[in-house]
Design an enzyme around this catalytic site. Structure first.
Site, PDB file in Angstrom:
ATOM      1  N   CYS A  62     -60.646 -42.212 -19.236  1.00 27.95           N
ATOM      2  CA  CYS A  62     -59.459 -41.539 -19.758  1.00 27.95           C
ATOM      3  C   CYS A  62     -58.264 -41.762 -18.824  1.00 27.95           C
ATOM      4  CB  CYS A  62     -59.761 -40.061 -20.002  1.00 27.95           C
ATOM      5  SG  CYS A  62     -58.594 -39.286 -21.130  1.00 27.95           S
TER       6      CYS A  62
ATOM      7  N   HIS B 204     -64.997 -39.952 -23.221  1.00 31.44           N
ATOM      8  CA  HIS B 204     -65.605 -39.253 -22.089  1.00 31.44           C
ATOM      9  C   HIS B 204     -67.126 -39.244 -22.180  1.00 31.44           C
ATOM     10  CE1 HIS B 204     -61.962 -37.497 -20.290  1.00 31.44           C
ATOM     11  NE2 HIS B 204     -61.503 -37.466 -21.523  1.00 31.44           N
TER      12      HIS B 204
ATOM     13  N   GLU C  50     -69.122 -38.656 -19.848  1.00 31.72           N
ATOM     14  CA  GLU C  50     -69.633 -37.574 -18.990  1.00 31.72           C
ATOM     15  C   GLU C  50     -69.742 -36.263 -19.752  1.00 31.72           C
ATOM     16  OE1 GLU C  50     -66.602 -38.681 -19.020  1.00 31.72           O
ATOM     17  OE2 GLU C  50     -65.115 -37.233 -18.297  1.00 31.72           O
TER      18      GLU C  50
END
Lengths: 77, 229
Positions: free
Chosen positions: B86, B203, B205
Site C-alpha cells: 500500500c 493488504h 497482512e
C-alpha cells in the site's frame, strides 16, 4: 526571491480529478468546457542567485514525479 | 530470519504487518523509526501501509527521502528483499525501486473492501507457496492505487515476468468490473526484475489472522519465511 513551479500531469495520463471538475462545470451549465486538467503550483522563496538548474534539480528530485508529471519553472520578474 | 519493518510518521499498518510475521515465527520483527540512519542487519525489509507524512505532495514522496530510506535503497540495490504494501508500494515507486506510478483512484473514492487477486508469477521467493493462477481474497484500503505504466514499462514488466498480482473476479477472470481503481491492465502488484522487491496495493497482512476473515494472505508470508525459489 520567488520562484513558481507548476506541476501538471503529462498528456495521456488519466486525470480523474480533472474529469470530475469538467463534469461539475458541465452540470453548472458551462457547456463550452471540453476538458479540465488539474495540477499543483508550488511557490518557493529561494536565496538570491539560485539558478534555474538548481530549481530543476528540486523538481526532478522531489517536486514532480517525472514518470507522470511535467513541470514548469517561473522566476518572478 | 531478521525482519525490519520501517515506521514513518503516519504509518498505521506496522502492527498488522508485525503480527502477520510473528504469528508464524513466534518472534517480533524489528520496528525501525524513519529517523534512524542505521538499519539492523535484515534479511527482509518491510515498508508497511498508512499515510506517511500525511500523503503530502504525493503519496510516499516524503518518505522516499527520509533518512532511513537511503539505507533501504542501498540494501535493496544490493539484493536484500523488500516488501512494500500500500503506502509502502507507493514509496517503492517514488524511490524508483519499482517502475511506473500510482495515481488517484479512477472513481476518486477511497476504496476499502475485499478484492480477488490472480497470482501471476509464483516463481519467486515471495509467492512460491502459491500456484500460478491461484486466486486469493485480500482487502484493499487506498485512495491512490491506480497503477499507471506507459507502453515501454508495460512491455518490460511482461518481458521480465514482473507482474505479481492482477485484480480479478472470484473465478480468476481479469475483467474491467473486477478492477477497483482503474489500474493499467488490472495490475495490483509488481516485482523488480530480480524478484527481490515486491510492491502491492492490497493488504495480504490483513488476511492472516482468524479474526480478519479469510486467511488467503498467509501463503505469501509462508513463502517469504521459507525463502526457497
Amino acid at each position: 526571491m520567488k520562484v513558481t513551479v507548476k506541476v501538471t500531469l503529462k498528456n495521456g495520463v488519466l486525470d480523474p480529478q480533472g474529469k470530475a471538475i469538467s463534469h461539475a462545470l458541465h452540470s453548472l451549465g458551462f457547456d463550452g468546457v471540453n476538458d479540465a486538467r488539474q495540477g499543483k503550483m508550488i511557490e518557493l522563496d529561494v536565496a538570491e542567485g539560485t539558478t534555474e538548474d538548481q530549481v530543476k534539480q528540486m523538481c526532478e528530485k522531489l517536486l514532480a514525479n517525472t514518470v507522470i508529471e511535467d513541470y514548469q519553472i517561473e522566476f518572478a520578474a | 530470519m531478521n525482519i525490519s519493518i520501517i515506521v514513518f510518521p503516519g504509518t498505521n499498518r506496522e502492527k498488522d504487518m508485525g503480527m502477520a510475521f510473528s504469528s508464524l515465527t513466534g518472534q517480533q520483527p524489528n520496528f525501525v523509526w524513519h529517523k534512524d540512519t542505521d538499519l539492523p542487519q535484515s534479511d527482509l525489509i518491510v515498508l508497511p501501509g498508512g499515510f506517511s507524512y500525511g500523503d503530502y505532495l504525493r503519496c510516499g514522496a516524503m518518505a522516499a527521502h527520509s533518512p532511513i530510506m537511503k539505507e533501504v535503497i542501498h540494501k535493496a540495490k544490493s539484493g536484500t528483499r523488500v516488501l512494500g504494501v500500500c503506502n509502502g508500494f507507493q514509496m517503492l515507486i517514488e524511490t524508483q525501486l519499482l517502475p511506473g506510478a500510482l495515481l488517484r483512484n479512477k472513481t476518486l473514492k477511497f476504496i476499502c473492501k475485499q478484492v480477488s487477486l490472480r497470482t501471476e508469477n509464483t516463481d519467486t521467493s515471495f509467492a512460491h507457496h502459491l500456484n500460478d493462477g491461484d486466486v486469493i481474497r485480500v482487502p484493499v484500503a487506498h485512495g491512490d492505487g491506480n497503477y499507471f505504466a506507459n507502453e515501454d514499462i508495460l512491455k518490460s514488466l511482461e518481458d521480465h515476468r514482473q507482474i505479481a498480482f492482477r485484480y480479478c473476479d472470484t473465478n480468476g477472470n481479469v475483467t474491467g468490473e473486477a478492477n477497483p481503481n482503474g489500474s493499467t491492465q488490472n495490475i495490483a502488484g509488481i516485482y523488480n526484475k530480480e524478484k527481490t522487491i515486491l510492491g502491492m496495493m492490497p493488504h495480504p497482512e490483513n488476511a492472516t489472522q482468524i479474526h480478519q476473515g479469510p486467511l488467503e494472505g498467509k501463503p505469501l508470508f509462508e513463502s517469504i519465511l521459507n525463502q526457497a525459489a
